[in-house]
Design a protein around this motif. Structure first.
Motif, mmCIF file in Angstrom:
data_model
loop_
_atom_site.group_PDB
_atom_site.id
_atom_site.type_symbol
_atom_site.label_atom_id
_atom_site.label_comp_id
_atom_site.label_asym_id
_atom_site.label_seq_id
_atom_site.Cartn_x
_atom_site.Cartn_y
_atom_site.Cartn_z
ATOM 1 N N LEU A 21 -36.369 113.056 64.644
ATOM 2 C CA LEU A 21 -35.386 112.259 63.921
ATOM 3 C C LEU A 21 -36.097 111.670 62.718
ATOM 4 C CD1 LEU A 21 -33.720 110.272 66.869
ATOM 5 C CD2 LEU A 21 -32.962 112.415 65.851
ATOM 6 N N VAL A 22 -35.531 111.872 61.547
ATOM 7 C CA VAL A 22 -36.171 111.402 60.325
ATOM 8 C C VAL A 22 -35.186 110.534 59.546
ATOM 9 C CG1 VAL A 22 -37.297 112.049 58.170
ATOM 10 C CG2 VAL A 22 -37.628 113.444 60.229
ATOM 11 N N GLU A 23 -35.566 109.266 59.380
ATOM 12 C CA GLU A 23 -34.728 108.330 58.623
ATOM 13 C C GLU A 23 -35.088 108.374 57.146
ATOM 14 O OE1 GLU A 23 -35.849 106.035 62.496
ATOM 15 O OE2 GLU A 23 -36.841 107.284 61.005
ATOM 16 N N SER A 24 -34.123 108.065 56.325
ATOM 17 C CA SER A 24 -34.347 107.941 54.890
ATOM 18 C C SER A 24 -33.291 107.001 54.323
ATOM 19 C CB SER A 24 -34.283 109.306 54.201
ATOM 20 O OG SER A 24 -33.001 109.892 54.378
ATOM 21 N N GLY A 25 -33.511 106.578 53.090
ATOM 22 C CA GLY A 25 -32.522 105.753 52.410
ATOM 23 C C GLY A 25 -32.852 104.276 52.332
ATOM 24 N N GLY A 26 -33.943 103.868 52.960
ATOM 25 C CA GLY A 26 -34.317 102.469 52.881
ATOM 26 C C GLY A 26 -34.831 102.108 51.498
ATOM 27 N N GLY A 27 -35.048 100.810 51.276
ATOM 28 C CA GLY A 27 -35.552 100.369 49.983
ATOM 29 C C GLY A 27 -35.360 98.886 49.780
ATOM 30 N N LEU A 28 -35.532 98.471 48.553
ATOM 31 C CA LEU A 28 -35.397 97.068 48.161
ATOM 32 C C LEU A 28 -34.067 96.884 47.448
ATOM 33 C CD1 LEU A 28 -36.536 94.202 47.694
ATOM 34 C CD2 LEU A 28 -37.622 95.099 45.614
ATOM 35 N N VAL A 29 -33.307 95.893 47.873
ATOM 36 C CA VAL A 29 -32.001 95.635 47.277
ATOM 37 C C VAL A 29 -31.760 94.138 47.228
ATOM 38 C CG1 VAL A 29 -30.795 95.801 49.491
ATOM 39 C CG2 VAL A 29 -29.561 96.308 47.360
ATOM 40 N N GLN A 30 -31.000 93.690 46.275
ATOM 41 C CA GLN A 30 -30.662 92.271 46.179
ATOM 42 C C GLN A 30 -29.558 91.928 47.179
ATOM 43 O OE1 GLN A 30 -29.680 91.522 42.034
ATOM 44 N NE2 GLN A 30 -31.751 90.748 41.667
ATOM 45 N N PHE B 83 -26.254 99.595 73.786
ATOM 46 C CA PHE B 83 -27.048 98.622 73.044
ATOM 47 C C PHE B 83 -28.467 98.459 73.598
ATOM 48 C CE2 PHE B 83 -26.522 95.669 76.454
ATOM 49 C CZ PHE B 83 -25.221 95.840 76.902
ATOM 50 N N GLU B 84 -28.785 99.208 74.653
ATOM 51 C CA GLU B 84 -30.110 99.102 75.259
ATOM 52 C C GLU B 84 -31.061 100.149 74.712
ATOM 53 O OE1 GLU B 84 -28.903 99.462 79.401
ATOM 54 O OE2 GLU B 84 -29.519 97.376 79.695
ATOM 55 N N ARG B 85 -32.277 99.734 74.402
ATOM 56 C CA ARG B 85 -33.267 100.672 73.876
ATOM 57 C C ARG B 85 -33.582 101.777 74.889
ATOM 58 N NH1 ARG B 85 -38.185 97.081 72.041
ATOM 59 N NH2 ARG B 85 -37.467 95.861 73.804
ATOM 60 N N ARG B 86 -33.588 101.442 76.160
ATOM 61 C CA ARG B 86 -33.973 102.412 77.189
ATOM 62 C C ARG B 86 -32.956 103.542 77.350
ATOM 63 N NH1 ARG B 86 -31.789 101.230 82.438
ATOM 64 N NH2 ARG B 86 -30.414 99.401 82.414
ATOM 65 N N THR B 87 -31.792 103.385 76.765
ATOM 66 C CA THR B 87 -30.792 104.448 76.815
ATOM 67 C C THR B 87 -31.214 105.655 75.996
ATOM 68 O OG1 THR B 87 -28.974 102.894 77.174
ATOM 69 C CG2 THR B 87 -28.385 105.004 76.165
ATOM 70 N N TYR B 88 -32.013 105.424 74.989
ATOM 71 C CA TYR B 88 -32.331 106.451 74.010
ATOM 72 C C TYR B 88 -33.705 107.060 74.268
ATOM 73 C CZ TYR B 88 -28.337 104.265 71.864
ATOM 74 O OH TYR B 88 -27.081 103.759 71.648
ATOM 75 N N ASP B 89 -33.758 108.377 74.126
ATOM 76 C CA ASP B 89 -34.983 109.128 74.430
ATOM 77 C C ASP B 89 -35.763 109.528 73.191
ATOM 78 O OD1 ASP B 89 -32.601 110.380 76.482
ATOM 79 O OD2 ASP B 89 -34.418 109.547 77.400
ATOM 80 N N TYR B 90 -35.079 109.647 72.082
ATOM 81 C CA TYR B 90 -35.729 110.087 70.852
ATOM 82 C C TYR B 90 -35.592 108.992 69.790
ATOM 83 C CZ TYR B 90 -34.914 114.578 73.165
ATOM 84 O OH TYR B 90 -34.869 115.601 74.073
ATOM 85 N N TRP B 91 -36.669 108.821 69.050
ATOM 86 C CA TRP B 91 -36.706 107.771 68.019
ATOM 87 C C TRP B 91 -37.301 108.322 66.735
ATOM 88 C CZ3 TRP B 91 -34.825 102.801 68.700
ATOM 89 C CH2 TRP B 91 -34.447 102.464 70.012
ATOM 90 N N GLY B 92 -36.796 107.829 65.609
ATOM 91 C CA GLY B 92 -37.398 108.151 64.334
ATOM 92 C C GLY B 92 -38.563 107.217 64.045
ATOM 93 N N GLN B 93 -39.189 107.434 62.906
ATOM 94 C CA GLN B 93 -40.371 106.657 62.547
ATOM 95 C C GLN B 93 -40.010 105.349 61.852
ATOM 96 O OE1 GLN B 93 -39.128 109.023 60.690
ATOM 97 N NE2 GLN B 93 -39.110 108.116 58.655
ATOM 98 N N GLY B 94 -38.754 105.214 61.437
ATOM 99 C CA GLY B 94 -38.291 103.981 60.810
ATOM 100 C C GLY B 94 -38.310 104.042 59.295
ATOM 101 N N THR B 95 -37.424 103.267 58.698
ATOM 102 C CA THR B 95 -37.371 103.132 57.246
ATOM 103 C C THR B 95 -37.194 101.659 56.904
ATOM 104 O OG1 THR B 95 -36.285 103.943 55.212
ATOM 105 C CG2 THR B 95 -34.858 103.533 57.109
ATOM 106 N N GLN B 96 -37.951 101.197 55.932
ATOM 107 C CA GLN B 96 -37.958 99.775 55.590
ATOM 108 C C GLN B 96 -36.760 99.423 54.715
ATOM 109 O OE1 GLN B 96 -40.292 97.177 56.409
ATOM 110 N NE2 GLN B 96 -38.704 95.905 55.469
ATOM 111 N N VAL B 97 -36.085 98.360 55.088
ATOM 112 C CA VAL B 97 -35.020 97.783 54.277
ATOM 113 C C VAL B 97 -35.411 96.353 53.951
ATOM 114 C CG1 VAL B 97 -32.620 97.014 54.237
ATOM 115 C CG2 VAL B 97 -33.210 99.242 55.229
#
Length: 126
Positions: A4-13, A108-122
């Motif tokens: 899983l690959v996240e994208s689209g994060g960034g700096l915004v007002q 809403f529980e983290r343990r429900t999910y088996d696959y995770w992306g690396q994250g994107t900073q917002v």
């Protein structure tokens, strides 16, 4: 191998918008639940939104309800998070997640999910 690959994060007002994407590869998730979580510095990773394609349902944390919209394009095997009216308190690393097969865990529980992306900073500036 599932990725899983996240994208689209960034700096915004504050008041601005961003659209996050989560592209899945290695298998399709057309019938499984997928979600977004976020983690602010020094805090736990918390639920933001989830989508249950088999039920046609979406779920949101109270803090983002009315501002964020989760969606998915099964043809592209991609999930999105449209974030509007952003606030400084939305600043965090955003992670997408997917479950291996439809299970009994709460969306809403983290343990429900088996696959995770690396994250994107917002980052939302005031």
């Amino acid at each position: 191998q599932v990725q899983l690959v996240e994208s689209g994060g960034g700096l915004v007002q504050a008041g601005g918008s961003l659209r996050l994407s989560c592209a899945a590869s290695g298998r399709t998730f057309s019938r499984d639940r997928m979600g977004w979580f976020r983690q602010a510095p020094g805090k736990e990773r918390v639920f933001v939104a989830a989508i249950d394609w088999s039920r046609g349902s979406t779920y949101y944390a109270d803090s983002v309800k009315g501002r964020f919209t989760i969606s998915r394009d099964n043809a592209k095997n991609t999930m999105y998070l449209q974030m509007n009216s952003l606030k400084p308190e939305d600043t965090a690393v955003y992670f997408c997640a997917a479950e291996r097969s439809y299970g009994s865990g709460w969306y809403f529980e983290r343990r429900t999910y088996d696959y995770w992306g690396q994250g994107t900073q917002v980052t939302v500036s005031s």
